[in-house]
Design a protein around this motif. Structure first.
Motif, PDB file in Angstrom:
ATOM      1  N   ASN A 115       0.357  46.245   3.711  1.00 15.58           N
ATOM      2  CA  ASN A 115      -0.181  46.754   4.975  1.00 15.58           C
ATOM      3  C   ASN A 115       0.505  46.112   6.173  1.00 15.58           C
ATOM      4  O   ASN A 115       0.823  46.796   7.153  1.00 15.58           O
ATOM      5  CB  ASN A 115      -1.684  46.533   5.051  1.00 15.58           C
ATOM      6  CG  ASN A 115      -2.448  47.483   4.160  1.00 15.58           C
ATOM      7  OD1 ASN A 115      -1.952  48.546   3.812  1.00 15.58           O
ATOM      8  ND2 ASN A 115      -3.648  47.102   3.788  1.00 15.58           N
ATOM      9  N   PHE A 116       0.716  44.817   6.128  1.00 14.53           N
ATOM     10  CA  PHE A 116       1.392  44.151   7.237  1.00 14.53           C
ATOM     11  C   PHE A 116       2.862  44.578   7.324  1.00 14.53           C
ATOM     12  O   PHE A 116       3.397  44.750   8.424  1.00 14.53           O
ATOM     13  CB  PHE A 116       1.294  42.629   7.116  1.00 14.53           C
ATOM     14  CG  PHE A 116       0.022  42.082   7.677  1.00 14.53           C
ATOM     15  CD1 PHE A 116      -0.182  42.046   9.045  1.00 14.53           C
ATOM     16  CD2 PHE A 116      -0.968  41.610   6.849  1.00 14.53           C
ATOM     17  CE1 PHE A 116      -1.351  41.550   9.582  1.00 14.53           C
ATOM     18  CE2 PHE A 116      -2.147  41.105   7.373  1.00 14.53           C
ATOM     19  CZ  PHE A 116      -2.340  41.081   8.746  1.00 14.53           C
ATOM     20  N   SER A 117       3.501  44.749   6.179  1.00 19.57           N
ATOM     21  CA  SER A 117       4.911  45.149   6.213  1.00 19.57           C
ATOM     22  C   SER A 117       5.066  46.556   6.781  1.00 19.57           C
ATOM     23  O   SER A 117       6.022  46.820   7.525  1.00 19.57           O
ATOM     24  CB  SER A 117       5.523  45.062   4.819  1.00 19.57           C
ATOM     25  OG  SER A 117       4.972  46.039   3.960  1.00 19.57           O
ATOM     26  N   ILE A 118       4.139  47.454   6.474  1.00 24.77           N
ATOM     27  CA  ILE A 118       4.216  48.803   7.039  1.00 24.77           C
ATOM     28  C   ILE A 118       4.068  48.756   8.548  1.00 24.77           C
ATOM     29  O   ILE A 118       4.794  49.422   9.283  1.00 24.77           O
ATOM     30  CB  ILE A 118       3.165  49.724   6.397  1.00 24.77           C
ATOM     31  CG1 ILE A 118       3.566  50.043   4.970  1.00 24.77           C
ATOM     32  CG2 ILE A 118       2.994  51.009   7.194  1.00 24.77           C
ATOM     33  CD1 ILE A 118       2.530  50.802   4.196  1.00 24.77           C
ATOM     34  N   GLY A 119       3.148  47.950   9.046  1.00 23.41           N
ATOM     35  CA  GLY A 119       2.962  47.829  10.491  1.00 23.41           C
ATOM     36  C   GLY A 119       4.168  47.223  11.188  1.00 23.41           C
ATOM     37  O   GLY A 119       4.633  47.723  12.214  1.00 23.41           O
ATOM     38  N   ILE A 120       4.689  46.150  10.633  1.00 18.56           N
ATOM     39  CA  ILE A 120       5.822  45.462  11.259  1.00 18.56           C
ATOM     40  C   ILE A 120       7.091  46.301  11.175  1.00 18.56           C
ATOM     41  O   ILE A 120       7.815  46.467  12.161  1.00 18.56           O
ATOM     42  CB  ILE A 120       6.029  44.074  10.619  1.00 18.56           C
ATOM     43  CG1 ILE A 120       4.835  43.172  10.958  1.00 18.56           C
ATOM     44  CG2 ILE A 120       7.329  43.444  11.075  1.00 18.56           C
ATOM     45  CD1 ILE A 120       4.766  41.895  10.158  1.00 18.56           C
ATOM     46  N   LEU A 121       7.380  46.864   9.998  1.00 22.44           N
ATOM     47  CA  LEU A 121       8.575  47.696   9.860  1.00 22.44           C
ATOM     48  C   LEU A 121       8.455  48.982  10.671  1.00 22.44           C
ATOM     49  O   LEU A 121       9.436  49.452  11.242  1.00 22.44           O
ATOM     50  CB  LEU A 121       8.831  48.012   8.390  1.00 22.44           C
ATOM     51  CG  LEU A 121       9.267  46.827   7.534  1.00 22.44           C
ATOM     52  CD1 LEU A 121       9.331  47.228   6.072  1.00 22.44           C
ATOM     53  CD2 LEU A 121      10.588  46.276   7.997  1.00 22.44           C
ATOM     54  N   GLY A 122       7.241  49.536  10.766  1.00 19.81           N
ATOM     55  CA  GLY A 122       7.035  50.717  11.604  1.00 19.81           C
ATOM     56  C   GLY A 122       7.312  50.420  13.063  1.00 19.81           C
ATOM     57  O   GLY A 122       7.906  51.228  13.774  1.00 19.81           O
ATOM     58  N   MET A 123       6.883  49.236  13.527  1.00 18.68           N
ATOM     59  CA  MET A 123       7.156  48.837  14.908  1.00 18.68           C
ATOM     60  C   MET A 123       8.663  48.702  15.138  1.00 18.68           C
ATOM     61  O   MET A 123       9.177  49.175  16.155  1.00 18.68           O
ATOM     62  CB  MET A 123       6.474  47.511  15.219  1.00 18.68           C
ATOM     63  CG  MET A 123       6.792  46.970  16.596  1.00 18.68           C
ATOM     64  SD  MET A 123       6.270  45.276  16.834  1.00 18.68           S
ATOM     65  CE  MET A 123       7.296  44.409  15.671  1.00 18.68           C
ATOM     66  N   LEU A 124       9.366  48.091  14.203  1.00 11.89           N
ATOM     67  CA  LEU A 124      10.811  47.904  14.360  1.00 11.89           C
ATOM     68  C   LEU A 124      11.563  49.233  14.353  1.00 11.89           C
ATOM     69  O   LEU A 124      12.480  49.441  15.145  1.00 11.89           O
ATOM     70  CB  LEU A 124      11.347  46.976  13.268  1.00 11.89           C
ATOM     71  CG  LEU A 124      10.844  45.531  13.327  1.00 11.89           C
ATOM     72  CD1 LEU A 124      11.341  44.753  12.122  1.00 11.89           C
ATOM     73  CD2 LEU A 124      11.271  44.874  14.617  1.00 11.89           C
ATOM     74  N   VAL A 125      11.156  50.154  13.478  1.00 15.67           N
ATOM     75  CA  VAL A 125      11.811  51.458  13.436  1.00 15.67           C
ATOM     76  C   VAL A 125      11.480  52.256  14.702  1.00 15.67           C
ATOM     77  O   VAL A 125      12.328  52.975  15.231  1.00 15.67           O
ATOM     78  CB  VAL A 125      11.419  52.231  12.162  1.00 15.67           C
ATOM     79  CG1 VAL A 125      11.904  53.661  12.197  1.00 15.67           C
ATOM     80  CG2 VAL A 125      11.973  51.532  10.930  1.00 15.67           C
ATOM     81  N   ALA A 126      10.249  52.112  15.225  1.00 18.49           N
ATOM     82  CA  ALA A 126       9.885  52.793  16.471  1.00 18.49           C
ATOM     83  C   ALA A 126      10.712  52.259  17.635  1.00 18.49           C
ATOM     84  O   ALA A 126      11.181  53.033  18.481  1.00 18.49           O
ATOM     85  CB  ALA A 126       8.399  52.610  16.749  1.00 18.49           C
ATOM     86  N   ILE A 127      10.917  50.955  17.695  1.00 17.76           N
ATOM     87  CA  ILE A 127      11.758  50.376  18.749  1.00 17.76           C
ATOM     88  C   ILE A 127      13.195  50.856  18.598  1.00 17.76           C
ATOM     89  O   ILE A 127      13.848  51.202  19.583  1.00 17.76           O
ATOM     90  CB  ILE A 127      11.675  48.837  18.718  1.00 17.76           C
ATOM     91  CG1 ILE A 127      10.296  48.375  19.167  1.00 17.76           C
ATOM     92  CG2 ILE A 127      12.751  48.202  19.592  1.00 17.76           C
ATOM     93  CD1 ILE A 127      10.029  46.904  18.963  1.00 17.76           C
ATOM     94  N   LEU A 128      13.686  50.910  17.373  1.00 17.97           N
ATOM     95  CA  LEU A 128      15.038  51.413  17.136  1.00 17.97           C
ATOM     96  C   LEU A 128      15.170  52.868  17.576  1.00 17.97           C
ATOM     97  O   LEU A 128      16.148  53.246  18.226  1.00 17.97           O
ATOM     98  CB  LEU A 128      15.398  51.274  15.657  1.00 17.97           C
ATOM     99  CG  LEU A 128      16.773  51.788  15.252  1.00 17.97           C
ATOM    100  CD1 LEU A 128      17.844  50.859  15.807  1.00 17.97           C
ATOM    101  CD2 LEU A 128      16.870  51.885  13.755  1.00 17.97           C
ATOM    102  N   GLY A 129      14.179  53.685  17.252  1.00 16.05           N
ATOM    103  CA  GLY A 129      14.212  55.083  17.669  1.00 16.05           C
ATOM    104  C   GLY A 129      14.134  55.237  19.170  1.00 16.05           C
ATOM    105  O   GLY A 129      14.810  56.076  19.759  1.00 16.05           O
TER     106      GLY A 129
END
Length: 79
Positions: free
Chosen positions: A51-65
């Motif tokens: 759950n934490f990895s999905i949140g953190i990786l989602g944030m990083l991919v959103a910033i990248l996008g």
């Protein structure tokens, strides 16, 4: 994760082409993370780490996008 990345990557506007690019990329990122963490998680903490990895990786991919869409403009606009 696709929802987090899609909203952040498209700057809050519904963009079909942006979602078609960022969605599979987000899925690939979480697949690679799960593969690397396969035997390194202690028993009982799998759901917490996922759950934490999905949140953190989602944030990083959103910033990248967002950065790829805006051309790396991090400077605040002055009126």
């Amino acid at each position: 994760m696709g929802c987090i990345a899609g909203v952040g990557g498209t700057d809050g506007q519904p963009m079909l082409m942006g979602a078609m690019i960022i969605g599979p990329f987000a899925g690939w990122v979480i697949k690679m993370f799960d593969k690397k963490m396969e035997n390194h998680m202690p028993a009982g903490f799998e759901m917490l780490i996922n759950n934490f990895s999905i949140g953190i990786l989602g944030m990083l991919v959103a910033i990248l996008g967002y950065c790829s869409r805006s051309g790396y403009k991090f400077v605040a606009k002055t009126p």
